[in-house]
Design a protein around this motif. Structure first.
Motif, PDB file in Angstrom:
ATOM      1  N   TYR A  81       0.870  -1.175   0.000  1.00 21.81           N
ATOM      2  CA  TYR A  81       0.000   0.000   0.000  1.00 21.81           C
ATOM      3  C   TYR A  81       0.907   1.224   0.000  1.00 21.81           C
ATOM      4  O   TYR A  81       1.520   1.557   1.005  1.00 21.81           O
ATOM      5  N   ASN A  82       1.009   1.907  -1.141  1.00 20.89           N
ATOM      6  CA  ASN A  82       2.007   2.962  -1.335  1.00 20.89           C
ATOM      7  C   ASN A  82       1.463   4.370  -1.175  1.00 20.89           C
ATOM      8  O   ASN A  82       2.156   5.325  -1.524  1.00 20.89           O
ATOM      9  N   PRO A  91      -5.714   6.797   3.642  1.00 18.22           N
ATOM     10  CA  PRO A  91      -7.052   6.328   4.034  1.00 18.22           C
ATOM     11  C   PRO A  91      -7.029   4.844   4.325  1.00 18.22           C
ATOM     12  O   PRO A  91      -6.145   4.121   3.854  1.00 18.22           O
ATOM     13  N   PRO A  92      -7.982   4.350   5.097  1.00 18.79           N
ATOM     14  CA  PRO A  92      -7.964   2.934   5.503  1.00 18.79           C
ATOM     15  C   PRO A  92      -8.204   2.001   4.326  1.00 18.79           C
ATOM     16  O   PRO A  92      -8.863   2.355   3.341  1.00 18.79           O
ATOM     17  N   ILE A  93      -7.662   0.802   4.471  1.00 17.57           N
ATOM     18  CA  ILE A  93      -7.839  -0.237   3.459  1.00 17.57           C
ATOM     19  C   ILE A  93      -8.628  -1.381   4.096  1.00 17.57           C
ATOM     20  O   ILE A  93      -8.401  -1.737   5.251  1.00 17.57           O
ATOM     21  N   HIS A  94      -9.602  -1.927   3.357  1.00 16.10           N
ATOM     22  CA  HIS A  94     -10.459  -2.989   3.860  1.00 16.10           C
ATOM     23  C   HIS A  94     -10.132  -4.296   3.143  1.00 16.10           C
ATOM     24  O   HIS A  94      -9.886  -4.299   1.928  1.00 16.10           O
ATOM     25  N   GLU A 113      -7.807  -5.859   9.123  1.00 20.76           N
ATOM     26  CA  GLU A 113      -6.594  -6.668   9.187  1.00 20.76           C
ATOM     27  C   GLU A 113      -6.475  -7.524   7.932  1.00 20.76           C
ATOM     28  O   GLU A 113      -7.479  -7.878   7.316  1.00 20.76           O
ATOM     29  N   ASN A 114      -5.236  -7.862   7.590  1.00 21.04           N
ATOM     30  CA  ASN A 114      -5.012  -8.562   6.325  1.00 21.04           C
ATOM     31  C   ASN A 114      -5.022 -10.075   6.485  1.00 21.04           C
ATOM     32  O   ASN A 114      -4.513 -10.791   5.635  1.00 21.04           O
ATOM     33  N   LYS A 168      -9.741  -3.236  -0.709  1.00 24.67           N
ATOM     34  CA  LYS A 168     -10.527  -2.105  -1.193  1.00 24.67           C
ATOM     35  C   LYS A 168     -10.195  -0.863  -0.366  1.00 24.67           C
ATOM     36  O   LYS A 168     -10.125  -0.913   0.865  1.00 24.67           O
ATOM     37  N   VAL A 169      -9.984   0.271  -1.074  1.00 24.94           N
ATOM     38  CA  VAL A 169      -9.803   1.569  -0.426  1.00 24.94           C
ATOM     39  C   VAL A 169     -10.981   2.436  -0.861  1.00 24.94           C
ATOM     40  O   VAL A 169     -10.947   3.048  -1.936  1.00 24.94           O
TER      41      VAL A 169
END
Length: 428
Positions: free
Chosen positions: A238-239, A245-248, A264-265, A281-282
């Motif tokens: 995630y660059n 912003p948060p990533i789902h 969490e991944n 998804k962002v």
């Protein structure tokens, strides 16, 4: 006798305590460039600073390195004065502190590279990789303030842009992954009834995706996973620049979602044969990326492939957007898609970003991450999310009327001739 034995025991214990004191701390020195660019002309200066992230504000001395060579400077700042071509390289630093049990060192910093160019032109690019969708500003800088009337930009030896007038800056808009490569520039000016031109060395331009394609890892049958269960881990980079912003994350089995979105991944699920995949998804950037499906156990039936990318519809202002300045007195830069270059006569690449539309259904609002067993460690919350609970995870100077020649390094000027070649640029 008892007194002697007690003294011997205390002496042995003291030696044992001293021997187990660590000599390297757990934190890393931070190296930053204070002045100067990543590529400078010979004769110019550059200044670096080393800092130690020590919350106790202890007193530290500093060690400086160029490659594997330790340098003589020991202060917080390192200065390249009147730099020569051979003075460039990758620089590192680390802290050292004298204690009662010996020297304590920090981890070595990440490198900062400085290239010293002996030529007449340098193509300046930002020090950090650009992101897909960004606008990239590059500048063709000359050693002297020549009255230039034309500047040309090349990518991998092919001319891509040309502009007339004294403006040495180019703007590459809506970057895509195809825009990365080796760039150089040529500047021309008139003097004493003759036209002169100089060309820079190649400079690397890196372009990264905001979110790379995820890679799903399935971890089962190990000591850290309960019997009959397995862990799904969604690895990606995630660059986005902070604050990001948060990533789902979503996990699927045979195209059916397992549970709800999580921040969490990883996810702990019961072992069951099937085709598994994950999605990142962002929502704020309108970006969705799918992993390739991965089978577990005996899987029957055809395998399906997910759509890989959904680009954002509107540019996200995470990085500062660079807008082209207005030059009312200057003609605009012209695209040279069909103009042959002195290197090749092929058509230059265009800067267009492809767009695909996801066919996946919309997702429900994000819910808190599902709890995982204490035996499963939390994911690494960094830009490169690769957590896993199972393992640590030159220039040349030419003129149309007259001869000009030279080599890299020292510059010579004899009876109107000018010379200099630039060294190659190696980038991170």
């Amino acid at each position: 006798m008892d007194t002697v034995i007690s003294l011997l025991v205390l002496s042995t214990l003291a030696q044992h305590v001293v021997s187990v004191v660590p000599t390297v701390t757990s934190f890393r020195a931070i190296l930053e460039k204070v002045s100067g660019d990543s590529r400078i002309f010979s004769g110019e200066d550059a200044r670096l600073r080393c800092s130690i992230p020590d919350i106790h504000n202890s007193r530290w001395d500093y060690l400086w390195f160029r490659g594997s060579e330790q340098l003589t400077q020991t202060g917080e700042y390192f200065v390249l004065w009147n730099a020569g071509v051979r003075d460039g390289g990758k620089f590192y630093c680390k802290g050292v502190r004298d204690t009662a049990v010996g020297n304590i060192y920090t981890l070595q910093s990440l490198p900062v590279e400085i290239n010293v160019d002996g030529g007449w032109a340098i193509l300046q690019v930002p020090p950090h990789p650009a992101l897909v969708g960004d606008t990239l500003k590059v500048t063709c800088r000359l050693r002297r303030n020549f009255p230039i009337h034309e500047v040309i930009l090349y990518k991998d030896g092919v001319e891509v842009m040309r502009q007339r007038g004294p403006n040495p800056q180019f703007y590459l808009t809506k970057l895509t992954l195809k825009d990365k490569g080796m760039y150089s520039c040529r500047a021309s000016w008139d003097a004493n009834g003759r036209t002169h031109s100089v060309m820079s060395a190649d400079t690397s331009v890196q372009v990264l995706e905001l979110v790379t394609q995820p890679v799903l890892e399935i971890v089962a049958n190990n000591d850290q996973t309960p019997a009959g269960w397995m862990t799904l881990i969604c690895h990606l980079q995630y660059n986005a620049r902070g604050p990001a912003p948060p990533i789902h994350y979503y996990f699927y089995k045979d195209d059916k979602r397992l549970g709800t979105a999580t921040s969490e991944n990883h996810d702990l699920v019961r072992q069951s044969p099937g085709q598994y995949s994950c999605k990142a998804k962002v929502p704020q950037l309108d970006i969705t990326r799918w992993s390739e499906p991965k089978g577990f156990g005996e899987v029957a039936g055809p395998q399906t492939r997910r759509p890989l990318v959904v680009h954002r519809k509107v540019p996200w202002p995470l990085s500062p957007q660079v807008s082209s300045p207005s030059f009312s007195m200057l003609p605009p830069a012209e695209s040279t898609m069909a103009r042959p270059s002195p290197h090749q006569s092929t058509v230059a690449s265009s800067f267009i970003q492809p767009t695909e539309v996801s066919t996946q259904p919309s997702d429900p609002p994000l819910k808190p991450a599902q709890p995982t067993p204490s035996t499963v460690p939390p994911p690494v919350l960094s830009i490169n999310q690769t957590a896993t609970p199972t393992r640590d995870n030159s220039a040349f100077l030419s003129q149309e009327s007259g001869d000009m020649s030279g080599e890299s390094g020292d510059m010579l000027e004899e009876s109107g001739d000018m010379s200099g070649n630039s060294s190659e640029t190696v980038t991170h």
